[in-house]
Write an enzyme that holds these catalytic residues in place. Structure first.
Site, short mmCIF file in Angstrom:
data_model
loop_
_atom_site.label_atom_id
_atom_site.label_comp_id
_atom_site.label_asym_id
_atom_site.label_seq_id
_atom_site.Cartn_x
_atom_site.Cartn_y
_atom_site.Cartn_z
N GLU A 33 -0.13 -0.84 15.12
CA GLU A 33 -0.65 0.35 15.55
C GLU A 33 -1.59 0.87 16.30
OE1 GLU A 33 -5.02 1.39 12.32
OE2 GLU A 33 -3.74 0.60 11.01
N CYS A 47 2.03 6.24 8.44
CA CYS A 47 0.92 6.38 6.71
C CYS A 47 -0.14 7.59 7.98
CB CYS A 47 0.29 5.13 7.10
SG CYS A 47 -1.41 5.62 5.61
N CYS A 86 1.22 -1.06 0.30
CA CYS A 86 -0.02 0.36 0.11
C CYS A 86 0.44 1.59 -0.02
CB CYS A 86 -0.56 0.44 1.31
SG CYS A 86 0.04 -0.18 2.39
N SER A 129 1.11 -10.54 9.29
CA SER A 129 0.53 -9.53 8.89
C SER A 129 -0.89 -9.46 9.60
CB SER A 129 1.00 -9.84 6.99
OG SER A 129 -0.11 -8.58 6.33
N SER A 130 -1.54 -8.88 9.85
CA SER A 130 -2.68 -9.23 10.33
C SER A 130 -3.97 -8.82 8.94
CB SER A 130 -2.92 -7.84 10.83
OG SER A 130 -2.87 -8.35 11.97
N ASN A 131 -3.17 -8.12 7.93
CA ASN A 131 -4.05 -7.43 6.88
C ASN A 131 -3.91 -9.35 6.16
OD1 ASN A 131 -2.60 -6.69 4.21
ND2 ASN A 131 -4.66 -5.87 4.31
#
Length: 283
Positions: free
Chosen positions: A131, A101, A17, A223-225
């Site tokens: 995060e 970000c 991203c 990675s959570s995503n």
């Protein structure tokens, strides 16, 4: 030579991203300039990419090392940091290179504003996630983090709930939780702060995954995503395989002449998906 003759395509919407692209670009520029750079926590939740950057001089440090560090430059990754990190940097005369970000920074500000108004804040997110720790820090650790509805309902809930979400959560789940709370009579002030770059991948991925006999989903295990998007692929196409690197590919998954789609998380580098494609084409 290739015996399986697979036709292989990489999902054009997969890969980093913009927040991650920006952080890695910053790291690479500084590595070129000074040969090494400290980064607080994994720059991206992908071991292969971290190893590539470490080979170029990136030094991943944790909070214990940050406490001891003086007069150095430290990169803040896309996930963002709590105020305490900035305070420590000032005490230790550290220069922070802030690659937080913008979507996360905006969310941090909104949470801080809610907290200053003394709202009761609940954050849909993963305990201990980088995060989320940055978000909690905006509330001096007072907000409540929950991973699912039943965990949320196990708390004593106020009549008025201010709801936030980690930026990489699924929009569907967020609105389901909001609806469920309203049905139970709670006043919900819902702040949908989910990154559209992430949530739109949901729809793009469903379309992509439906077009192939097999899907290879490439992502780091941290990675959570990646977990969310892998689930999306799996739901659309049961023939979905999760791998973190090329070594985990298994020729036994495929039949001759099949079509294979490769996709990944917002933390999966394009070079890694390309490596997987090369390997598949030569099976």
């Amino acid at each position: 030579m290739s015996h399986l003759h697979l036709s292989v395509r990489i999902d054009p919407n997969s890969g980093f991203c913009f927040g991650v692209i920006y952080a890695i670009q910053m790291a690479e520029d500084l590595l070129d300039e000074q040969g090494y750079l400290h980064c607080l926590g994994d720059i991206v939740h992908n071991d292969e990419e971290v190893q590539r950057l470490e080979a170029r001089g990136l030094r991943i440090i944790g909070y214990d090392e940050l406490r001891e560090l003086r007069d150095e430059a430290v990169l803040i990754r896309a996930h963002g940091e709590p105020p305490s990190t900035y305070e420590m940097a000032m005490r230790n005369n550290l220069t922070l290179i802030d690659a937080s970000c913008p979507v996360v920074l905006k969310l941090q500000n909104r949470i801080k504003t809610s907290y200053d108004k003394q709202e009761r804040i609940f954050i849909y997110g993963k305990h201990g996630h980088a995060e989320v720790l940055g978000l909690l820090g905006q509330t001096s650790g007072r907000a409540v983090v929950f991973e699912n509805l039943s965990e949320l309902l196990s708390h004593e809930l106020p009549a008025n709930i201010t709801l936030y979400s980690q930026t990489t959560k699924s929009t569907d789940s967020f609105y389901r939780i909001k609806g469920e709370l309203e049905q139970r009579g709670f006043q919900v002030n819902a702040n949908d702060t989910i990154c559209r770059q992430v949530s739109n991948r949901d729809k793009d991925l469903r379309r992509f995954a439906a077009q192939f006999d097999q899907i290879v989903f490439v992502s780091g295990t941290k990675s959570s995503n990646g977990k969310v998007l892998y689930q999306v692929c799996q739901d659309t196409n049961p023939q979905t395989h999760f791998i973190s690197n090329v070594e985990q590919l298994d020729a036994g998954w495929f039949k001759p002449g099949q079509s294979v789609g490769i996709c990944g998380a917002t933390s999966t580098p394009m070079w890694l998906m390309e490596q997987v494609r090369e390997a598949l084409v030569t099976l």
